[in-house]
Design a protein around this motif. Structure first.
Motif, short mmCIF file in Angstrom:
data_model
loop_
_atom_site.label_atom_id
_atom_site.label_comp_id
_atom_site.label_asym_id
_atom_site.label_seq_id
_atom_site.Cartn_x
_atom_site.Cartn_y
_atom_site.Cartn_z
N PRO A 168 -7.73 2.01 -4.93
CA PRO A 168 -8.10 1.16 -3.78
C PRO A 168 -7.41 -0.20 -3.72
N ALA A 169 -7.01 -0.76 -4.85
CA ALA A 169 -6.37 -2.07 -4.83
C ALA A 169 -4.92 -2.01 -4.35
N PHE A 170 -4.33 -0.81 -4.31
CA PHE A 170 -2.91 -0.71 -4.00
C PHE A 170 -2.56 -0.79 -2.51
N PRO A 171 -3.26 -0.11 -1.60
CA PRO A 171 -2.84 -0.14 -0.19
C PRO A 171 -2.66 -1.52 0.42
N PRO A 172 -3.53 -2.52 0.15
CA PRO A 172 -3.27 -3.84 0.74
C PRO A 172 -1.96 -4.46 0.28
N ILE A 173 -1.57 -4.19 -0.97
CA ILE A 173 -0.31 -4.73 -1.48
C ILE A 173 0.86 -4.04 -0.80
N ALA A 174 0.75 -2.71 -0.67
CA ALA A 174 1.81 -1.97 0.02
C ALA A 174 1.90 -2.38 1.48
N ALA A 175 0.73 -2.59 2.12
CA ALA A 175 0.70 -2.97 3.53
C ALA A 175 1.36 -4.33 3.75
N TYR A 193 -4.74 14.18 -8.62
CA TYR A 193 -4.16 12.91 -8.22
C TYR A 193 -3.81 12.93 -6.73
N ALA A 194 -3.31 14.06 -6.25
CA ALA A 194 -3.02 14.20 -4.82
C ALA A 194 -4.28 13.99 -4.00
N LEU A 195 -5.38 14.56 -4.46
CA LEU A 195 -6.65 14.39 -3.75
C LEU A 195 -7.10 12.94 -3.78
N GLN A 196 -6.90 12.28 -4.93
CA GLN A 196 -7.25 10.87 -5.02
C GLN A 196 -6.38 10.04 -4.08
N MET A 197 -5.08 10.32 -4.06
CA MET A 197 -4.18 9.60 -3.15
C MET A 197 -4.66 9.71 -1.71
N ARG A 198 -5.00 10.92 -1.31
CA ARG A 198 -5.42 11.15 0.08
C ARG A 198 -6.73 10.44 0.38
N GLU A 199 -7.63 10.45 -0.59
CA GLU A 199 -8.92 9.77 -0.40
C GLU A 199 -8.72 8.26 -0.30
N VAL A 200 -7.89 7.70 -1.18
CA VAL A 200 -7.64 6.26 -1.17
C VAL A 200 -7.02 5.85 0.16
N MET A 201 -6.02 6.60 0.62
CA MET A 201 -5.33 6.23 1.84
C MET A 201 -6.18 6.46 3.09
N ALA A 202 -7.10 7.41 3.02
CA ALA A 202 -7.98 7.65 4.16
C ALA A 202 -8.87 6.45 4.44
N GLY A 203 -9.21 5.70 3.40
CA GLY A 203 -10.06 4.53 3.56
C GLY A 203 -9.31 3.22 3.60
N ALA A 204 -7.97 3.29 3.72
CA ALA A 204 -7.15 2.08 3.62
C ALA A 204 -6.91 1.48 5.00
N ASP A 205 -7.21 0.20 5.14
CA ASP A 205 -6.89 -0.52 6.37
C ASP A 205 -5.37 -0.66 6.49
N GLY A 206 -4.88 -0.58 7.71
CA GLY A 206 -3.47 -0.84 7.95
C GLY A 206 -2.58 0.37 7.84
N ASP A 240 3.01 16.47 -0.87
CA ASP A 240 3.54 15.26 -0.25
C ASP A 240 2.51 14.66 0.70
N LEU A 241 2.54 13.35 0.82
CA LEU A 241 1.75 12.61 1.79
C LEU A 241 2.64 11.52 2.37
N VAL A 242 2.41 11.16 3.64
CA VAL A 242 3.16 10.07 4.24
C VAL A 242 2.26 9.33 5.23
N TYR A 243 2.31 8.00 5.15
CA TYR A 243 1.45 7.15 5.97
C TYR A 243 2.29 6.08 6.65
N ARG A 244 1.89 5.75 7.88
CA ARG A 244 2.61 4.76 8.67
C ARG A 244 1.84 3.43 8.66
#
Length: 253
Positions: A168-175, A193-206, A240-244
């Motif tokens: 959870p701490a990573f998406p704001p830094i990437a954003a 880990y793929a499931l964790q990545m998808r869960e983390v990014m699903a709740g990530a602002d931005g 693979d996962l990709v987010y905009r």
């Protein structure tokens, strides 16, 4: 060269208060890697001002990508570039784009420089540093067009999961580092880990998913490496996962 804000000079040097996603190996480089570092690092390696840790970046230190690369061009950053197979291939085949490899293992960086020099990939730079600090301090806000994280250490033992990079701490830094519309590309051969990545990014602002269904298609820009083949040979599915990066909110009326 990195620029440092003088207003931070009087601050005490800080040790990290959160776990990092790597354990730094201290293996000796080969003679060829030592020569590569001596002869090629002047062009390829970005020298940074450190905090207390050897792979840290002192807050207030930043670089101007246009000055580093000598031009203004799209910038792709790969976190955990290893020996550089993916990013050297990409840089050599996409000369109109600039690339930055972020890695903590010096031997891997030396191998990357050797291969980049042979391939004539002069649009590549390297930084030996902890990736979140690169995104948070070294790179200007909204300066990155694509951020690649391919096969990060899965830290598959439950007691070590806290070391995983995609948390959870990573998406704001990437954003912060990504420009509006920029892409965050992820890949792993570990299902949990793929499931964790998808869960983390699903709740990530931005961020919004840039794929349909459960998983993204394999990124065609990622060259098939021995590491990926090894995962497939062991029967692990590559996901693979990709987010905009969403449009930044404006405070203007």
């Amino acid at each position: 060269m990195p620029q440092h804000d003088p207003s931070t000079s009087a601050e005490p040097r800080r040790f990290r208060d959160t776990p990092v996603s790597f354990v730094r190996r201290s293996g000796r480089m080969s003679d060829g890697q030592e020569r590569a570092w001596a002869e090629l690092s002047g062009h390829y390696v970005i020298d940074v001002e450190r905090d207390a840790a050897a792979t840290s970046i002192r807050p207030g230190t930043t670089v101007d990508p246009a000055a580093v690369y000598g031009r203004t061009a799209p910038l792709v950053v790969e976190i955990g570039s290893g020996q550089g197979h993916a990013i050297v291939h990409a840089a050599a085949h996409t000369p109109e784009t600039d690339f930055l490899a972020v890695e903590v293992f010096r031997a891997g960086l030396a191998r990357t420089m050797l291969d980049a020099d042979r391939a004539g990939a002069r649009n590549l730079r390297l930084v030996e540093a902890n990736a979140p600090e690169v995104l948070e301090h070294l790179l200007p806000e909204a300066s990155v067009d694509e951020l690649w994280i391919f096969f990060p250490d899965p830290w598959h033992k439950a007691k070590h999961n806290k070391r995983r990079l995609i948390a959870p701490a990573f998406p704001p830094i990437a954003a912060r580092a990504l420009r509006d519309g920029g892409l965050l590309r992820l890949a792993t051969d570990w299902e949990d880990y793929a499931l964790q990545m998808r869960e983390v990014m699903a709740g990530a602002d931005g961020f919004t998913p840039a794929f349909e269904g459960e998983w993204a298609d394999r990124f065609e820009g990622r060259v098939m490496t021995a590491f990926e083949r090894k995962g497939i040979a062991k029967g692990r599915q590559i996901r693979d996962l990709v987010y905009r990066r969403a449009q930044r909110r404006s405070d203007r009326p």
